[in-house]
Design a protein around this motif. Structure first.
Motif, PDB file in Angstrom:
ATOM      1  N   LEU A 164     -16.361  38.425 -11.705  1.00  0.00           N
ATOM      2  CA  LEU A 164     -17.236  37.407 -12.084  1.00  0.00           C
ATOM      3  C   LEU A 164     -16.739  36.229 -12.809  1.00  0.00           C
ATOM      4  O   LEU A 164     -15.498  36.473 -13.752  1.00  0.00           O
ATOM      5  N   ILE A 165     -17.044  34.955 -12.848  1.00  0.00           N
ATOM      6  CA  ILE A 165     -16.548  33.895 -13.298  1.00  0.00           C
ATOM      7  C   ILE A 165     -17.697  33.101 -13.753  1.00  0.00           C
ATOM      8  O   ILE A 165     -18.894  33.167 -13.143  1.00  0.00           O
ATOM      9  N   THR A 166     -17.526  32.159 -14.834  1.00  0.00           N
ATOM     10  CA  THR A 166     -18.546  31.261 -15.193  1.00  0.00           C
ATOM     11  C   THR A 166     -17.978  29.831 -15.045  1.00  0.00           C
ATOM     12  O   THR A 166     -18.815  28.848 -15.445  1.00  0.00           O
ATOM     13  N   ASP A 167     -16.766  29.834 -14.702  1.00  0.00           N
ATOM     14  CA  ASP A 167     -16.007  28.394 -14.635  1.00  0.00           C
ATOM     15  C   ASP A 167     -15.645  28.254 -13.062  1.00  0.00           C
ATOM     16  O   ASP A 167     -14.775  28.916 -12.627  1.00  0.00           O
ATOM     17  N   PRO A 168     -16.144  27.191 -12.385  1.00  0.00           N
ATOM     18  CA  PRO A 168     -16.043  27.115 -10.963  1.00  0.00           C
ATOM     19  C   PRO A 168     -14.265  26.847 -10.545  1.00  0.00           C
ATOM     20  O   PRO A 168     -13.853  27.196  -9.754  1.00  0.00           O
ATOM     21  N   ALA A 169     -13.387  26.155 -11.945  1.00  0.00           N
ATOM     22  CA  ALA A 169     -11.979  26.047 -11.701  1.00  0.00           C
ATOM     23  C   ALA A 169     -11.356  27.293 -11.426  1.00  0.00           C
ATOM     24  O   ALA A 169     -10.151  27.247 -11.083  1.00  0.00           O
ATOM     25  N   LEU A 170     -11.871  28.468 -11.743  1.00  0.00           N
ATOM     26  CA  LEU A 170     -11.426  29.633 -11.736  1.00  0.00           C
ATOM     27  C   LEU A 170     -11.416  30.497 -10.425  1.00  0.00           C
ATOM     28  O   LEU A 170     -11.352  31.662 -10.135  1.00  0.00           O
ATOM     29  N   ASP A 171     -12.213  29.801  -9.434  1.00  0.00           N
ATOM     30  CA  ASP A 171     -12.686  30.374  -8.186  1.00  0.00           C
ATOM     31  C   ASP A 171     -11.410  30.772  -7.451  1.00  0.00           C
ATOM     32  O   ASP A 171     -10.379  30.247  -7.524  1.00  0.00           O
ATOM     33  N   GLY A 172     -11.685  31.692  -6.555  1.00  0.00           N
ATOM     34  CA  GLY A 172     -10.532  32.180  -5.476  1.00  0.00           C
ATOM     35  C   GLY A 172     -11.232  33.271  -4.912  1.00  0.00           C
ATOM     36  O   GLY A 172     -12.489  33.751  -5.023  1.00  0.00           O
ATOM     37  N   PRO A 173     -10.581  34.131  -3.861  1.00  0.00           N
ATOM     38  CA  PRO A 173     -11.021  35.095  -2.946  1.00  0.00           C
ATOM     39  C   PRO A 173     -11.580  36.263  -3.953  1.00  0.00           C
ATOM     40  O   PRO A 173     -10.846  36.565  -4.822  1.00  0.00           O
ATOM     41  N   GLY A 174     -12.920  36.621  -3.474  1.00  0.00           N
ATOM     42  CA  GLY A 174     -13.312  37.931  -4.396  1.00  0.00           C
ATOM     43  C   GLY A 174     -14.059  37.497  -5.551  1.00  0.00           C
ATOM     44  O   GLY A 174     -14.618  38.350  -6.485  1.00  0.00           O
ATOM     45  N   LYS A 175     -14.092  36.130  -5.964  1.00  0.00           N
ATOM     46  CA  LYS A 175     -14.734  35.583  -7.375  1.00  0.00           C
ATOM     47  C   LYS A 175     -16.049  35.432  -7.003  1.00  0.00           C
ATOM     48  O   LYS A 175     -16.459  34.875  -5.735  1.00  0.00           O
ATOM     49  N   VAL A 176     -16.810  35.490  -7.992  1.00  0.00           N
ATOM     50  CA  VAL A 176     -18.522  35.266  -8.053  1.00  0.00           C
ATOM     51  C   VAL A 176     -18.633  34.478  -9.249  1.00  0.00           C
ATOM     52  O   VAL A 176     -18.402  34.967 -10.363  1.00  0.00           O
ATOM     53  N   LEU A 177     -19.082  33.142  -8.953  1.00  0.00           N
ATOM     54  CA  LEU A 177     -19.700  32.409 -10.108  1.00  0.00           C
ATOM     55  C   LEU A 177     -20.976  32.669 -10.478  1.00  0.00           C
ATOM     56  O   LEU A 177     -22.062  32.437  -9.598  1.00  0.00           O
ATOM     57  N   ILE A 178     -21.210  33.033 -11.628  1.00  0.00           N
ATOM     58  CA  ILE A 178     -22.464  33.336 -12.276  1.00  0.00           C
ATOM     59  C   ILE A 178     -23.132  32.118 -12.987  1.00  0.00           C
ATOM     60  O   ILE A 178     -22.187  31.504 -13.626  1.00  0.00           O
ATOM     61  N   VAL A 179     -24.354  31.544 -12.386  1.00  0.00           N
ATOM     62  CA  VAL A 179     -24.570  30.456 -13.254  1.00  0.00           C
ATOM     63  C   VAL A 179     -25.677  30.716 -14.459  1.00  0.00           C
ATOM     64  O   VAL A 179     -26.674  31.151 -14.286  1.00  0.00           O
TER      65      VAL A 179
END
Length: 192
Positions: A164-179
């Motif tokens: 889980l991430i909340t900052d799109p800048a930390l995106d990468g394979p396997g990451k899921v952005l929670i809004v």
């Protein structure tokens, strides 16, 4: 060639997330679920511009979800809360651990509690972006279990805490952005 299945052609995952929350909280029968979907579609169709935005995926669906939840609250089916009403994805959003702890604590408070949220993920190695609403109904260790309608190959049915991430800048394979602002904490109304 395989037949198309529901969900491949429609863009109503937000409505299905609410419906699945009702099934989880109240064991709502399918005929009643159909009525919920019909009401939601009629509501959306009442405003042509909004309905076009729903169909064209030019909305985050928050207003549609809140309208469905508002009706269900008035009917006495559930109580809903917005734990992060103004948190947008990005460096100022609550960190993923804060969201995780809030979601896990809520789900552990009651076996029929549910959490609705929208997540965003990129299907690597392509640039395809998936925006999906879902219903979380259980937490097991470091995994959120999803009570989800999607049967597409590669769809998610659980979310690992580390993904889980909340900052799109930390995106990468396997990451899921929670809004964060899409989170809705639901519980059945007592006595129902």
């Amino acid at each position: 060639m395989n037949p198309a299945y529901q969900g491949q052609l429609d863009v109503f995952c937000a409505a299905y997330a609410v419906i699945n929350a009702m099934r989880h909280m109240h064991a709502t029968r399918l005929l009643s679920c159909r009525a919920l979907l019909h009401e939601a579609l009629l509501d959306a169709a009442g405003d042509e511009d909004f309905f076009k935005a729903v169909l064209d995926q030019r909305t985050d669906y928050v207003d549609w979800v809140d309208a469905m939840l508002g009706r269900l609250e008035k009917q006495g089916s559930l109580l809903a809360a917005r734990p992060f009403p103004t948190s947008f994805p990005g460096p100022d959003a609550p960190p993923p651990d804060v969201l995780w702890e809030e979601i896990a604590a809520w789900l552990r408070k009651g076996e029929r509690n549910a959490v609705l949220l929208q997540f965003v993920r990129v299907l690597y190695p392509t640039d395809a972006i998936i925006r999906h609403w879902t219903c979380c109904n259980e937490v097991i260790g470091d995994t959120l279990m999803l009570f989800d309608s999607s049967i597409e190959p590669g769809s998610l049915h659980q979310l690992d805490r580390r993904s889980l991430i909340t900052d799109p800048a930390l995106d990468g394979p396997g990451k899921v952005l929670i809004v964060p602002y899409t989170l809705r904490f639901l519980r059945p109304r007592i006595g129902r």
